[in-house]
Design a protein around this motif. Structure first.
Motif, PDB file in Angstrom:
ATOM      1  N   ARG A   1      44.104  34.226  40.056  1.00  0.00           N
ATOM      2  CA  ARG A   1      43.510  35.115  39.053  1.00  0.00           C
ATOM      3  C   ARG A   1      42.928  34.252  37.940  1.00  0.00           C
ATOM      4  O   ARG A   1      43.571  33.310  37.494  1.00  0.00           O
ATOM      5  N   PHE A   2      41.714  34.580  37.511  1.00  0.00           N
ATOM      6  CA  PHE A   2      41.030  33.817  36.466  1.00  0.00           C
ATOM      7  C   PHE A   2      40.584  34.748  35.353  1.00  0.00           C
ATOM      8  O   PHE A   2      40.133  35.863  35.636  1.00  0.00           O
ATOM      9  N   PRO A   3      40.641  34.290  34.102  1.00  0.00           N
ATOM     10  CA  PRO A   3      40.024  35.079  33.031  1.00  0.00           C
ATOM     11  C   PRO A   3      38.509  34.997  33.193  1.00  0.00           C
ATOM     12  O   PRO A   3      37.980  34.051  33.779  1.00  0.00           O
ATOM     13  N   PHE A   4      37.809  35.977  32.668  1.00  0.00           N
ATOM     14  CA  PHE A   4      36.358  36.035  32.826  1.00  0.00           C
ATOM     15  C   PHE A   4      35.669  34.764  32.326  1.00  0.00           C
ATOM     16  O   PHE A   4      34.676  34.326  32.906  1.00  0.00           O
TER      17      PHE A   4
ATOM     18  N   ALA B   1      36.329  30.224  39.207  1.00  0.00           N
ATOM     19  CA  ALA B   1      36.761  31.215  40.200  1.00  0.00           C
ATOM     20  C   ALA B   1      35.872  31.161  41.434  1.00  0.00           C
ATOM     21  O   ALA B   1      36.364  31.200  42.565  1.00  0.00           O
ATOM     22  N   PHE B   2      34.554  31.050  41.231  1.00  0.00           N
ATOM     23  CA  PHE B   2      33.643  30.956  42.375  1.00  0.00           C
ATOM     24  C   PHE B   2      33.917  29.696  43.186  1.00  0.00           C
ATOM     25  O   PHE B   2      33.853  29.710  44.412  1.00  0.00           O
TER      26      PHE B   2
ATOM     27  N   VAL C   1      38.880  38.087  39.158  1.00  0.00           N
ATOM     28  CA  VAL C   1      38.402  37.740  37.814  1.00  0.00           C
ATOM     29  C   VAL C   1      38.803  38.903  36.918  1.00  0.00           C
ATOM     30  O   VAL C   1      38.420  40.040  37.148  1.00  0.00           O
ATOM     31  N   LEU C   2      39.602  38.577  35.920  1.00  0.00           N
ATOM     32  CA  LEU C   2      40.127  39.602  35.020  1.00  0.00           C
ATOM     33  C   LEU C   2      39.166  39.814  33.857  1.00  0.00           C
ATOM     34  O   LEU C   2      38.761  38.873  33.185  1.00  0.00           O
TER      35      LEU C   2
END
Length: 171
Positions: A146-149, A155-156, A169-170
């Motif tokens: 899980r990654f913050p925006f 994340a990609f 993506v949070l």
């Protein structure tokens, strides 16, 4: 294969009481398949899948094979693993290089069925939503990271890795 679609098929088959064999070339994904409930795993590069399946089924073969990934080789392995009157369901996408010749005697003598699935109906969508809401499937375990925006580019990068199932993506 034991990607996300393969694992979802494992979970759904186990809910119906099936014994599940997963064919997967990657050792990490074979281990994940076992963690998600597969009864057996086989590496198709090291063992003949149809012989492995038949050794576990007293020589009969699999009643149903779901192709979720792996191209032509996986489809042919699946066909060779079927019991008489067995069914091969092609769920995963294939490449143009996955075309192969098929001897009609396979249908005549083995009486197998080959079909595909690509679309969902309102009813299957409703049933899927109910199943997800029931909590019977450990879907949260399919999210690898899980990654913050603010870290969306990272994340990609992680999402493209073979050992990653899904990245969230949070917002």
């Amino acid at each position: 294969g034991a990607g996300v679609m393969g694992i979802l098929h494992v979970l759904l088959a186990k809910l119906r009481g099936a014994r599940v064999i997963v064919s997967e070339v990657d050792a990490g994904r074979r281990q994940r398949a076992l963690e998600f409930g597969a009864d057996w795993v086989v590496n198709p590069l090291e063992e003949k899948v149809s012989a492995f399946v038949k050794s576990l089924t007293s020589g009969r073969g699999a009643e149903t094979v779901f192709f979720t990934a792996g191209g032509k080789a996986a489809i042919l392995d699946g066909m060779a693993s079927l019991v008489k009157n067995g069914k091969l369901i092609i769920y995963g996408a294939t490449k143009s290089s996955d075309i192969f010749e098929l001897d009609p005697k396979v249908f005549h003598y083995d009486e197998i069925y080959i079909t595909g699935v690509t679309k969902h109906t309102k009813d299957t969508f409703r049933r899927a939503a109910e199943l997800i809401s029931s909590g019977k499937l450990p879907l949260d375990r399919l999210i690898s990271r899980r990654f913050p925006f603010a870290e969306i580019s990272d994340a990609f990068g992680v999402a493209g890795s073979l050992d990653t199932y899904r990245v969230a993506v949070l917002m």
